[in-house]
Design a protein around this motif. Structure first.
Motif, PDB file in Angstrom:
ATOM      1  N   PHE A   1       0.743  -1.059   0.065  1.00 40.66           N
ATOM      2  CA  PHE A   1       0.081  -0.053   0.053  1.00 40.66           C
ATOM      3  C   PHE A   1       0.903   1.178  -0.044  1.00 40.66           C
ATOM      4  CE2 PHE A   1      -3.521   2.636   0.344  1.00 40.66           C
ATOM      5  CZ  PHE A   1      -3.109   3.679   1.512  1.00 40.66           C
ATOM      6  N   HIS A   2       2.003   1.249   1.003  1.00 42.27           N
ATOM      7  CA  HIS A   2       2.482   2.738   1.217  1.00 42.27           C
ATOM      8  C   HIS A   2       3.400   2.923  -0.186  1.00 42.27           C
ATOM      9  CE1 HIS A   2       1.234   3.935   4.798  1.00 42.27           C
ATOM     10  NE2 HIS A   2       1.406   2.534   5.376  1.00 42.27           N
TER      11      HIS A   2
ATOM     12  N   ILE B   1       2.070   5.316  -3.504  1.00 41.96           N
ATOM     13  CA  ILE B   1       2.219   6.910  -3.343  1.00 41.96           C
ATOM     14  C   ILE B   1       3.712   7.458  -3.241  1.00 41.96           C
ATOM     15  CG2 ILE B   1       1.382   9.182  -2.646  1.00 41.96           C
ATOM     16  CD1 ILE B   1      -1.117   7.731  -1.567  1.00 41.96           C
TER      17      ILE B   1
ATOM     18  N   VAL C   1      -9.873   4.387  -0.232  1.00 41.22           N
ATOM     19  CA  VAL C   1      -8.548   4.298   0.274  1.00 41.22           C
ATOM     20  C   VAL C   1      -8.320   5.787   0.946  1.00 41.22           C
ATOM     21  CG1 VAL C   1      -6.042   4.542  -0.660  1.00 41.22           C
ATOM     22  CG2 VAL C   1      -7.743   3.035  -1.835  1.00 41.22           C
ATOM     23  N   ASP C   2      -7.394   5.580   2.153  1.00 43.04           N
ATOM     24  CA  ASP C   2      -6.802   6.477   2.977  1.00 43.04           C
ATOM     25  C   ASP C   2      -5.421   6.430   3.140  1.00 43.04           C
ATOM     26  OD1 ASP C   2      -6.553   8.457   4.639  1.00 43.04           O
ATOM     27  OD2 ASP C   2      -8.178   8.368   5.924  1.00 43.04           O
ATOM     28  N   GLY C   3      -4.827   7.204   2.365  1.00 48.09           N
ATOM     29  CA  GLY C   3      -3.028   6.831   2.657  1.00 48.09           C
ATOM     30  C   GLY C   3      -2.846   7.113   3.808  1.00 48.09           C
TER      31      GLY C   3
ATOM     32  N   GLN D   1      -4.839  12.557   1.166  1.00 46.28           N
ATOM     33  CA  GLN D   1      -3.488  13.441   1.332  1.00 46.28           C
ATOM     34  C   GLN D   1      -4.007  14.915   1.791  1.00 46.28           C
ATOM     35  OE1 GLN D   1      -0.910  12.483  -2.525  1.00 46.28           O
ATOM     36  NE2 GLN D   1      -2.953  11.869  -3.095  1.00 46.28           N
TER      37      GLN D   1
END
Lengths: 81, 427
Positions: free
Chosen positions: A73-74, A77, B140-142, B298
């Motif tokens: 997941f990380h 981005i 999705v929540d980074g 974000q």
């Protein structure tokens, strides 16, 4: 089919944290796993009865799995400039 | 999802079937029941749905069963009922899980057959449809740690599993010769703007963006500067950015959070009239929450004064480029062009800007009530008043000059040793 990674993680969490579910799994492994879509041949159930791993051991493995999932997941981005 | 299905149904195979076959580590249930935790490898087939982006697991045996059901016609209820009971049960089980299509559709699985028809009618390139469907995000929540770069431990961990990050500059070992080029000075207003382009992550939330700034950015980036009518109702548009076939399939949906004289809310920017059509009114707090959802958590982007969702009308693009293996790529490129134009416009106006593809596109499409399959949120640009100097997340690189220029006497802030074969100058 065995549970996939996410399914197995939830399953293990429940076994480790939910005594009632643990008891149910011990007394009826074929039926309980069948509810998850996991078909177990009754001949693979230990003749002397089910003995589940201790909760601590399960939770230790959970951490490893969680790290693997988080890594995917990380890495998604990377910030633009 | 598993459910019981009546036998009075029609069945067929999906028309878009992609199956991933992989060896996956799975929990060894037999040993688990004996008190051990161990994993074994299981060959797993997964049907990848381009319509909903779901991944549906099936066994190798079920895969064989699935391909024997026709996709070009429905099996009638009589044909379904004529199956052997054991086969019928397995086929209905596949239908209940969405692997086969069923009419009427079970709860939660409706609309797939219709969506496949739309995809066929639109003439999607099937592999692009698969990528599109499988790369969409919902919820999705980074929740990413607020550090300036993926440095230190996280990079070390990454390198352990995936190898070193490829170097930042490339030099071909098989180059036949190298010709040194003069490094020109980038003077003048245009280059000043080009060099001033940057991504902003800290905003003056205490200040409203003046409405003329919003008007100027929208008109400069998404406004039509020219039109050419072709036969019938077909027209091509000219914007300040290029677009494949001059189709300009991307529209701007505007999320206003903090603009003087414009209520917070969701708008559609109407290119034809240079107007904002209000789709949903909200207060500033709600607008921020929506911005955070749209940008997948974000928060440093969600605080911008304006967000612009790039929404592609894929049916317009595929109208000309039907089943074209490059068509989807050009849509993404169009969004990139618009982003750069917005960056430069923002730099010209002294505003901050950003662009991100890490968005909850599925949530955005629901919120904007977009036509499924036909329209898609591609990315989000944003702009606003930057804090100017108080951006902890700012990318603040040292100036760089090509190493030959530095050796020729131009001031170079750092002595790069990473280029090789250049100590004697051009070869």
């Amino acid at each position: 089919m065995a549970p996939n990674k996410e399914g197995a993680k939830k399953f293990l969490q429940r076994v480790a944290n939910d005594p009632a579910y643990r008891k149910k799994l011990e007394s009826d492994p074929v039926g309980t796993l069948g509810e998850l879509g996991v078909k177990v041949d009754p001949k693979h159930v230990p003749a002397g009865g089910v003995k589940l791993p201790v909760s601590k051991e399960i939770l230790d493995h959970l951490d490893e799995w969680t790290e693997a999932l988080d890594d995917v997941f990380h890495s998604q981005i990377w910030r633009g400039r | 999802m598993e459910m019981t299905i009546e036998t009075n149904v029609r069945l067929r195979r999906r028309r878009y079937v992609f199956v991933r076959v992989a060896d996956q580590p799975v929990l060894d249930i037999g040993r688990f029941l004996k008190g051990e935790i161990a994993f074994q490898t299981e060959t797993e087939c997964v049907l990848l749905c381009p319509v909903r982006g779901t991944s549906l697991r099936l066994s190798v045996e079920e895969l064989g069963l699935m391909v024997n059901v026709p996709s070009d016609r429905w099996l009638t209820p009589d044909e379904v009922r004529a199956m052997r009971p054991e086969l019928l049960n397995r086929v209905l089980d596949l239908a209940g899980r969405g692997i086969l299509l069923c009419d009427p559709a079970p709860d939660g699985l409706d609309g797939i057959a219709e969506a496949e028809e739309v995809m066929e009618q639109m003439q999607w390139f099937d592999l692009a449809a698969l990528h599109h469907g499988q790369s969409r995000w919902r919820g999705v929540d980074g929740n990413l740690p607020v550090d300036a770069s993926p440095s230190g431990k996280s990079l070390e961990e990454r390198n352990k599993t995936r190898g070193d990050v490829p170097g930042h500059f490339v030099q071909r070992d098989d180059a036949l010769a190298r010709t040194a080029l003069q490094v020109p000075s980038l003077d003048g207003p245009f280059f000043e703007i080009l060099l001033g382009r940057r991504t902003t992550r800290a905003w003056r939330c205490d200040q409203c963006l003046p409405k003329p700034a919003l008007e100027k950015v929208l008109y400069a980036v998404f406004g039509a500067q020219g039109i050419k009518h072709l036969a019938g109702n077909v027209a091509l548009i000219k914007r300040t950015s290029p677009s494949a076939g001059a189709l300009h399939p991307i529209d701007a949906y505007v999320l206003v959070t903090n603009v003087e004289g414009v209520a917070p809310g969701l708008y559609h920017y109407e290119t034809a009239t240079h107007a904002l059509a209000l789709l949903e009114r909200m207060d500033r707090g709600e607008a921020y929450d929506v911005a955070r959802l749209f940008t997948a958590g974000q928060s440093y982007f969600a605080e911008a004064h304006v967000l612009l969702v790039h929404v592609a009308r894929l049916d317009r693009m595929f109208c000309k480029y039907a089943r074209h293996s490059k068509a989807y790529k050009t849509v993404l490129m169009d969004s990139g062009h618009l982003s750069q134009t917005m960056y430069l416009t923002a730099a010209h106006l002294g505003l901050g800007a950003f662009y991100t593809a890490a968005i909850n596109d599925a949530d955005i499409e629901s919120r904007l009530r977009l036509g499924p399959i036909r329209e898609a949120a591609i990315a989000i640009s944003g702009f606003g008043i930057p804090t100017n100097g108080r951006d902890e997340l700012a990318f603040d690189p040292d100036p760089y000059l090509p190493i030959w220029a530095a050796e020729a006497g131009h001031p170079s802030p750092r002595n790069s040793t990473e280029l090789k074969g250049n100590e004697d100058g051009p070869q």
